[in-house]
Design a protein around this motif. Structure first.
Motif, PDB file in Angstrom:
ATOM      1  N   GLU A 449       0.903  -1.222  -0.074  1.00 39.56           N
ATOM      2  CA  GLU A 449      -0.006  -0.089  -0.161  1.00 39.56           C
ATOM      3  C   GLU A 449       0.770   1.184  -0.178  1.00 39.56           C
ATOM      4  OE1 GLU A 449      -3.214  -0.538  -0.406  1.00 39.56           O
ATOM      5  OE2 GLU A 449      -2.971  -2.643  -0.184  1.00 39.56           O
ATOM      6  N   THR A 450       1.944   1.202  -0.499  1.00 40.41           N
ATOM      7  CA  THR A 450       2.973   2.263  -0.576  1.00 40.41           C
ATOM      8  C   THR A 450       2.923   3.030  -1.942  1.00 40.41           C
ATOM      9  OG1 THR A 450       5.099   3.241  -0.135  1.00 40.41           O
ATOM     10  CG2 THR A 450       4.973   1.201  -1.298  1.00 40.41           C
ATOM     11  N   VAL A 451       3.250   4.264  -1.916  1.00 39.49           N
ATOM     12  CA  VAL A 451       3.421   5.100  -3.208  1.00 39.49           C
ATOM     13  C   VAL A 451       4.473   5.661  -3.444  1.00 39.49           C
ATOM     14  CG1 VAL A 451       0.961   5.771  -3.241  1.00 39.49           C
ATOM     15  CG2 VAL A 451       2.624   7.149  -1.954  1.00 39.49           C
ATOM     16  N   ASN A 452       5.687   5.658  -2.406  1.00 44.33           N
ATOM     17  CA  ASN A 452       6.690   6.242  -2.556  1.00 44.33           C
ATOM     18  C   ASN A 452       7.793   5.066  -3.358  1.00 44.33           C
ATOM     19  OD1 ASN A 452       6.155   8.667  -1.487  1.00 44.33           O
ATOM     20  ND2 ASN A 452       6.400   7.729   0.697  1.00 44.33           N
ATOM     21  N   GLU A 453       8.497   5.686  -4.101  1.00 46.98           N
ATOM     22  CA  GLU A 453       9.394   4.543  -4.989  1.00 46.98           C
ATOM     23  C   GLU A 453      10.278   3.862  -4.137  1.00 46.98           C
ATOM     24  OE1 GLU A 453      12.731   4.750  -8.478  1.00 46.98           O
ATOM     25  OE2 GLU A 453      11.245   6.572  -8.214  1.00 46.98           O
ATOM     26  N   ASP A 454      10.852   4.369  -3.133  1.00 53.56           N
ATOM     27  CA  ASP A 454      11.976   3.656  -2.359  1.00 53.56           C
ATOM     28  C   ASP A 454      11.211   3.312  -1.020  1.00 53.56           C
ATOM     29  OD1 ASP A 454      11.456   6.110  -1.085  1.00 53.56           O
ATOM     30  OD2 ASP A 454      13.703   6.454  -0.468  1.00 53.56           O
ATOM     31  N   ASP A 455      10.113   3.221  -0.773  1.00 52.34           N
ATOM     32  CA  ASP A 455       9.514   2.612   0.280  1.00 52.34           C
ATOM     33  C   ASP A 455       9.276   1.139   0.308  1.00 52.34           C
ATOM     34  OD1 ASP A 455       8.261   2.078   2.840  1.00 52.34           O
ATOM     35  OD2 ASP A 455       6.403   3.396   2.259  1.00 52.34           O
ATOM     36  N   GLY A 456      10.217   0.444   0.625  1.00 51.59           N
ATOM     37  CA  GLY A 456      10.218  -1.035   0.674  1.00 51.59           C
ATOM     38  C   GLY A 456      11.405  -1.525   1.428  1.00 51.59           C
ATOM     39  N   TRP A 457      11.732  -2.914   1.219  1.00 52.19           N
ATOM     40  CA  TRP A 457      12.971  -3.475   1.627  1.00 52.19           C
ATOM     41  C   TRP A 457      13.825  -4.125   0.784  1.00 52.19           C
ATOM     42  CZ3 TRP A 457       7.803  -4.808   3.217  1.00 52.19           C
ATOM     43  CH2 TRP A 457       7.362  -4.494   4.421  1.00 52.19           C
ATOM     44  N   LEU A 458      14.958  -4.160   1.018  1.00 54.38           N
ATOM     45  CA  LEU A 458      15.939  -4.774   0.218  1.00 54.38           C
ATOM     46  C   LEU A 458      16.453  -6.263   0.983  1.00 54.38           C
ATOM     47  CD1 LEU A 458      18.501  -1.978  -0.588  1.00 54.38           C
ATOM     48  CD2 LEU A 458      16.632  -2.920  -2.341  1.00 54.38           C
ATOM     49  N   LEU A 459      16.329  -7.130   0.051  1.00 56.98           N
ATOM     50  CA  LEU A 459      16.747  -8.436   0.524  1.00 56.98           C
ATOM     51  C   LEU A 459      17.941  -9.241   0.001  1.00 56.98           C
ATOM     52  CD1 LEU A 459      13.234 -10.349   0.578  1.00 56.98           C
ATOM     53  CD2 LEU A 459      14.263  -8.721   2.353  1.00 56.98           C
ATOM     54  N   THR A 460      19.210  -9.326   0.672  1.00 57.48           N
ATOM     55  CA  THR A 460      20.467  -9.639   0.178  1.00 57.48           C
ATOM     56  C   THR A 460      21.021 -10.920   0.989  1.00 57.48           C
ATOM     57  OG1 THR A 460      22.680  -9.003  -0.552  1.00 57.48           O
ATOM     58  CG2 THR A 460      21.572  -7.962   1.348  1.00 57.48           C
ATOM     59  N   LEU A 461      21.414 -11.973   0.602  1.00 59.90           N
ATOM     60  CA  LEU A 461      22.117 -12.865   1.122  1.00 59.90           C
ATOM     61  C   LEU A 461      23.614 -12.375   1.317  1.00 59.90           C
ATOM     62  CD1 LEU A 461      21.055 -16.542  -0.236  1.00 59.90           C
ATOM     63  CD2 LEU A 461      20.831 -15.590   2.275  1.00 59.90           C
ATOM     64  N   VAL A 462      24.215 -12.559   2.475  1.00 60.86           N
ATOM     65  CA  VAL A 462      25.317 -12.131   2.751  1.00 60.86           C
ATOM     66  C   VAL A 462      26.491 -13.327   3.096  1.00 60.86           C
ATOM     67  CG1 VAL A 462      26.892 -10.700   4.174  1.00 60.86           C
ATOM     68  CG2 VAL A 462      24.688  -9.900   3.479  1.00 60.86           C
ATOM     69  N   TYR A 463      27.422 -13.600   2.649  1.00 60.65           N
ATOM     70  CA  TYR A 463      28.378 -14.843   3.119  1.00 60.65           C
ATOM     71  C   TYR A 463      29.385 -14.305   4.184  1.00 60.65           C
ATOM     72  CZ  TYR A 463      32.060 -18.011   3.517  1.00 60.65           C
ATOM     73  OH  TYR A 463      33.095 -18.756   3.950  1.00 60.65           O
ATOM     74  N   ASP A 464      29.001 -14.786   5.342  1.00 62.35           N
ATOM     75  CA  ASP A 464      29.734 -14.411   6.516  1.00 62.35           C
ATOM     76  C   ASP A 464      30.843 -15.221   6.696  1.00 62.35           C
ATOM     77  OD1 ASP A 464      30.715 -13.865   9.075  1.00 62.35           O
ATOM     78  OD2 ASP A 464      28.924 -14.328  10.048  1.00 62.35           O
ATOM     79  N   SER A 465      32.001 -14.909   6.287  1.00 64.38           N
ATOM     80  CA  SER A 465      33.252 -15.697   6.130  1.00 64.38           C
ATOM     81  C   SER A 465      33.737 -15.836   7.707  1.00 64.38           C
ATOM     82  CB  SER A 465      34.398 -15.187   5.185  1.00 64.38           C
ATOM     83  OG  SER A 465      34.795 -13.762   5.903  1.00 64.38           O
ATOM     84  N   ALA A 466      33.475 -14.979   8.651  1.00 65.26           N
ATOM     85  CA  ALA A 466      33.936 -15.300  10.254  1.00 65.26           C
ATOM     86  C   ALA A 466      33.329 -16.852  10.502  1.00 65.26           C
ATOM     87  CB  ALA A 466      33.680 -13.976  10.934  1.00 65.26           C
ATOM     88  N   HIS A 467      32.176 -16.911  10.094  1.00 62.55           N
ATOM     89  CA  HIS A 467      31.578 -18.211  10.709  1.00 62.55           C
ATOM     90  C   HIS A 467      31.114 -18.886   9.722  1.00 62.55           C
ATOM     91  CE1 HIS A 467      30.388 -14.696  13.187  1.00 62.55           C
ATOM     92  NE2 HIS A 467      30.524 -15.643  14.285  1.00 62.55           N
ATOM     93  N   HIS A 468      31.696 -18.972   8.478  1.00 62.51           N
ATOM     94  CA  HIS A 468      31.257 -19.798   7.234  1.00 62.51           C
ATOM     95  C   HIS A 468      29.904 -20.050   7.159  1.00 62.51           C
ATOM     96  CE1 HIS A 468      32.013 -22.143   4.027  1.00 62.51           C
ATOM     97  NE2 HIS A 468      31.936 -23.525   4.255  1.00 62.51           N
ATOM     98  N   ARG A 469      28.842 -19.040   7.001  1.00 62.09           N
ATOM     99  CA  ARG A 469      27.657 -19.287   6.980  1.00 62.09           C
ATOM    100  C   ARG A 469      27.104 -18.035   6.397  1.00 62.09           C
ATOM    101  NH1 ARG A 469      25.724 -17.580  13.045  1.00 62.09           N
ATOM    102  NH2 ARG A 469      26.008 -15.395  12.942  1.00 62.09           N
ATOM    103  N   SER A 470      25.812 -18.122   5.857  1.00 57.47           N
ATOM    104  CA  SER A 470      25.204 -17.017   5.129  1.00 57.47           C
ATOM    105  C   SER A 470      23.974 -16.535   5.999  1.00 57.47           C
ATOM    106  CB  SER A 470      24.654 -17.517   3.968  1.00 57.47           C
ATOM    107  OG  SER A 470      25.494 -17.927   2.954  1.00 57.47           O
ATOM    108  N   ASP A 471      23.732 -15.128   5.791  1.00 57.07           N
ATOM    109  CA  ASP A 471      22.904 -14.392   6.461  1.00 57.07           C
ATOM    110  C   ASP A 471      21.897 -14.022   5.477  1.00 57.07           C
ATOM    111  OD1 ASP A 471      24.329 -14.833   8.794  1.00 57.07           O
ATOM    112  OD2 ASP A 471      25.136 -12.845   9.105  1.00 57.07           O
ATOM    113  N   LEU A 472      20.735 -13.623   5.861  1.00 51.48           N
ATOM    114  CA  LEU A 472      19.765 -12.693   5.058  1.00 51.48           C
ATOM    115  C   LEU A 472      19.554 -11.527   5.592  1.00 51.48           C
ATOM    116  CD1 LEU A 472      17.999 -12.806   2.501  1.00 51.48           C
ATOM    117  CD2 LEU A 472      16.150 -12.575   3.958  1.00 51.48           C
ATOM    118  N   ALA A 473      20.202 -10.376   4.995  1.00 48.88           N
ATOM    119  CA  ALA A 473      20.050  -9.009   5.825  1.00 48.88           C
ATOM    120  C   ALA A 473      18.832  -8.513   4.996  1.00 48.88           C
ATOM    121  CB  ALA A 473      21.213  -8.221   5.312  1.00 48.88           C
ATOM    122  N   ILE A 474      17.882  -8.032   5.876  1.00 48.26           N
ATOM    123  CA  ILE A 474      16.965  -7.157   5.444  1.00 48.26           C
ATOM    124  C   ILE A 474      17.105  -5.639   5.729  1.00 48.26           C
ATOM    125  CG2 ILE A 474      14.202  -6.698   5.796  1.00 48.26           C
ATOM    126  CD1 ILE A 474      14.021  -9.584   6.812  1.00 48.26           C
TER     127      ILE A 474
END
Length: 513
Positions: A449-474
């Motif tokens: 229900e938004t009208v603003n172009e940048d009103d939302g979320w970015l979803l990106t998988l991030v490889y965390d090399s310190a823990h050898h796992r991936s995170d999903l950053a929102i």
């Protein structure tokens, strides 16, 4: 040329923000298939973020210990994160292609890869074997009530969106023939919701076929066009009236491939003495194609395009040269500093240019020397890739662009940051996961229900090399300076992927968290 200012948080991360050994571990195979609720979460998952994120990429970087030559040859693995009422569920599954099943049963490499993977036994074992394995590893979309894993050299594979079970090759209700391809970069028109895609059959002249579908999945139009020369095209862009392609100035010598010495992509070389050809194909099949030219370069991905009057504006990630694939190379030993970075350029295409020409099969076969029908300017010099816009702005004038980017503002490096470009004000925002994090494509999900172009979320998988796992950053797409509103820690890593998509449909576990 417009001057842009950069706004980003001060950081203690050094300019050389990555460690090569850390980065390399993100290319280890993930052979297990998981199914679990994500219970290790920093922050709060937005309560109104509901739907399913699908990601595709090479999950296997070896076959029973035999390493593939390039990650683009790796078997496709779908990773799925479904969101509902502030909770998230993860699962992953390999696409059971014919080649995947055969090689898993044999325990060894049986197919040559486009990007240089060879069968054991040297050139004699590979000579005159021109088969390819549909690896279904590049993109995944939920469209017309079907979940499709895409690879641009063949038909899609259809999957069950809940279980990710492979259902078989999908010919789109008879639209595709058995040997037809369906590219891995479909575009969904931001105004009409129609899906537009293409296929390429390269040769001395190359055939481009355009497909356009209603949101229901019903075919609207299908039309084919021929362009002079060998076409190596991964992506395209659309406007309300046009499909735009960049035919990179490359030459292809098939002999080393046929004789078993090299993979097909290793036989492609950039020809910097030839211009890039801009191919403009009307979405109305009754109108003629137009060809223009611009300076030589190489483009994998386009960000967006739009029309203003008699001009098309196209924003693309451009490289000075094609990153070559060599038989003796090891992709894990990439020397980033020795390579030119991808950078964001805007191309202004004059549809009334007298320097364009129409060409169809049997017509003129040689392009004229470059003429100024296309102007260009650099919008962003920072190393960047994997552009995304608000889906409602695809093919339309737009203000905000999101990209994976290097941590440092200059030079070439792995993608460790998410960059927001405000094309109106010229401002920038950067969120960086350096020095231990390596990001993927940022997928934009509009807030309901938004009208603003940048009103939302970015979803990106991030490889965390310190823990050898991936995170999903929102990330809050309105303000990257906030950092992630939530960071979902997976129980394992997900190998670096390619592309993905989001659907508002829930395809998670039927069991409660």
């Amino acid at each position: 040329m417009q001057t842009f200012q950069l706004y980003e948080h001060a950081s203690t991360v050094p300019v050389t923000s990555y460690n090569a050994q850390d980065w390399q571990r993100g290319y280890e195979s993930l052979k297990q298939e998981f199914d679990y609720w994500i219970d290790d979460v920093e922050g709060d998952i937005p309560a109104d973020l509901n739907g399913t994120l699908f990601r595709n990429g090479p999950g296997l970087l070896d076959i029973n210990g035999q390493r593939i030559h390039h990650p683009f040859d790796g078997d496709g693995m779908i990773a799925k994160i479904a969101f509902k009422d502030g909770s998230a569920h993860f699962s992953n599954r390999f696409v059971r292609t014919k080649g995947y099943q055969e090689e898993q049963a044999a325990g060894r490499i049986l197919y040559r890869g486009v990007f240089g993977t060879q069968k054991p036994g040297g050139w004699l074992a590979n000579a005159f074997d021109l088969r390819h394995k549909n690896i279904a590893n590049t993109n995944v979309i939920y469209w017309g009530d079907k979940l499709l894993a895409l690879w641009e050299a063949a038909a899609p594979y259809r999957l069950d969106p809940y279980t990710l079970e492979t259902l078989g090759l999908e010919y789109l209700d008879g639209v595709l023939e058995a040997d037809d391809a369906f590219a891995a970069h479909p575009r969904i028109d931001g105004k009409t919701g129609r899906l537009v895609n293409f296929s390429i059959k390269p040769g001395l002249s190359s055939k481009i076929t355009i497909y356009e579908f209603e949101p229901s999945g019903k075919l609207l139009t299908k039309h084919s066009h021929y362009v002079p020369g060998f076409a190596f095209i991964h992506d395209f862009a659309i406007t309300p009236n046009y499909c735009i392609f960049f035919q990179n100035p490359v030459r292809f010598n098939p002999l080393p491939f046929v004789l078993g010495w090299r993979g097909a992509a290793e036989c492609i070389k950039l020809n910097p003495n030839r211009p890039t050809q801009v191919i403009i194909i009307p979405r109305n099949p009754k109108q003629p194609m137009q060809l223009l030219q611009t300076e030589a370069g190489f483009v994998f991905h386009h960000a967006n395009a739009f029309e203003q009057g008699d001009k098309i504006y196209l924003d693309s990630i451009c490289y000075e040269s094609l990153p070559s694939v060599e038989p003796e190379s090891d992709y894990r030993q990439t020397n980033f500093e020795a390579l030119s970075p991808g950078q964001l350029w805007r191309f202004e295409i004059d549809l009334n240019s007298s320097h364009g020409f129409a060409w169809e099969r049997g017509g003129r076969s040689q392009a004229e020397p470059w003429q100024p029908g296309v102007q260009r300017q650099m919008l962003e010099s920072r190393c960047c890739e994997f552009p995304w816009v608000n889906p409602t702005k695809v093919g339309q004038p737009y203000r905000y662009l999101y990209l994976g980017a290097a941590h440092a503002p200059s030079g070439n490096a792995p993608l460790q940051a998410i960059l927001k470009v405000d094309l109106k004000s010229g401002s920038r925002e950067v969120w960086s996961a350096a020095p231990k994090g390596y990001v993927s494509e940022p997928i934009f999900v509009p807030r309901p229900e938004t009208v603003n172009e940048d009103d939302g979320w970015l979803l990106t998988l991030v490889y965390d090399s310190a823990h050898h796992r991936s995170d999903l950053a929102i990330l809050d797409a309105r303000d990257l300076n906030r950092g992630p509103v939530a960071r979902l820690h997976l129980k394992h890593h997900v190998p670096y992927g390619l592309h993905g998509s989001f659907t508002p449909h829930w395809f998670g576990s039927l069991q409660s968290p």
